[in-house]
Design a protein around this motif. Structure first.
Motif, mmCIF file in Angstrom:
data_model
loop_
_atom_site.group_PDB
_atom_site.id
_atom_site.type_symbol
_atom_site.label_atom_id
_atom_site.label_comp_id
_atom_site.label_asym_id
_atom_site.label_seq_id
_atom_site.Cartn_x
_atom_site.Cartn_y
_atom_site.Cartn_z
ATOM 1 N N HIS A 259 -4.029 -5.542 3.095
ATOM 2 C CA HIS A 259 -3.221 -4.750 1.790
ATOM 3 C C HIS A 259 -1.769 -6.077 2.010
ATOM 4 C CE1 HIS A 259 -6.238 -1.859 2.449
ATOM 5 N NE2 HIS A 259 -6.281 -1.971 0.515
ATOM 6 N N LEU A 260 -1.468 -6.420 2.824
ATOM 7 C CA LEU A 260 0.190 -6.663 2.744
ATOM 8 C C LEU A 260 -0.054 -7.965 2.155
ATOM 9 C CD1 LEU A 260 2.497 -7.344 3.950
ATOM 10 C CD2 LEU A 260 2.152 -8.242 5.958
ATOM 11 N N ALA A 261 -0.967 -8.756 2.756
ATOM 12 C CA ALA A 261 -1.318 -10.159 2.033
ATOM 13 C C ALA A 261 -1.305 -9.239 -0.016
ATOM 14 C CB ALA A 261 -2.812 -11.017 1.998
ATOM 15 N N LEU A 262 -2.422 -8.348 -0.410
ATOM 16 C CA LEU A 262 -2.470 -8.354 -1.622
ATOM 17 C C LEU A 262 -1.034 -8.315 -2.237
ATOM 18 C CD1 LEU A 262 -5.810 -5.951 -2.508
ATOM 19 C CD2 LEU A 262 -5.494 -8.262 -2.711
ATOM 20 N N PHE A 263 -0.113 -7.026 -1.567
ATOM 21 C CA PHE A 263 0.521 -7.240 -2.160
ATOM 22 C C PHE A 263 1.646 -8.483 -2.651
ATOM 23 C CE2 PHE A 263 5.684 -6.177 -0.690
ATOM 24 C CZ PHE A 263 5.842 -5.570 -2.043
ATOM 25 N N LEU A 264 1.555 -9.194 -1.192
ATOM 26 C CA LEU A 264 2.810 -10.194 -1.482
ATOM 27 C C LEU A 264 2.259 -11.655 -2.528
ATOM 28 C CD1 LEU A 264 2.927 -11.129 2.270
ATOM 29 C CD2 LEU A 264 4.459 -10.296 0.824
ATOM 30 N N GLU A 265 1.080 -11.644 -2.529
ATOM 31 C CA GLU A 265 0.303 -11.683 -4.165
ATOM 32 C C GLU A 265 0.724 -11.559 -5.002
ATOM 33 O OE1 GLU A 265 -4.121 -13.774 -4.322
ATOM 34 O OE2 GLU A 265 -4.036 -12.179 -4.334
ATOM 35 N N SER A 266 0.629 -10.360 -5.414
ATOM 36 C CA SER A 266 1.344 -9.549 -6.701
ATOM 37 C C SER A 266 2.808 -9.872 -6.335
ATOM 38 C CB SER A 266 0.964 -8.392 -6.465
ATOM 39 O OG SER A 266 1.587 -7.637 -5.272
#
Length: 67
Positions: A43-50
């Protein structure tokens, strides 16, 4: 070559309820399982990607040492 995230993923598949991290809350220790830890990272990776970060970008997180 295996990366840390690949190794964590394998560990979570092999031992999903193993303790990956522990945190003290309200005077008691709480375990965070390998699956929970992997989900937090995902979820952290998804946030950073977003927010526009990509695989070739460098990033530093300045925060307290906590889950």
């Amino acid at each position: 070559m295996s990366t840390l995230i690949h190794r964590l993923h394998e560990w979570a598949k092999e031992q999903p309820t193993a303790t990956a991290q522990r945190i003290k809350q309200a005077g008691e220790w709480k375990n965070i399982t390998t699956v929970e830890y992997l989900e937090r990272i995902f979820h952290l990776a998804l946030f950073l990607e977003s927010r526009g970060f990509g695989k070739d970008d460098a990033l530093a997180i300045f925060a307290y040492n906590c889950p």
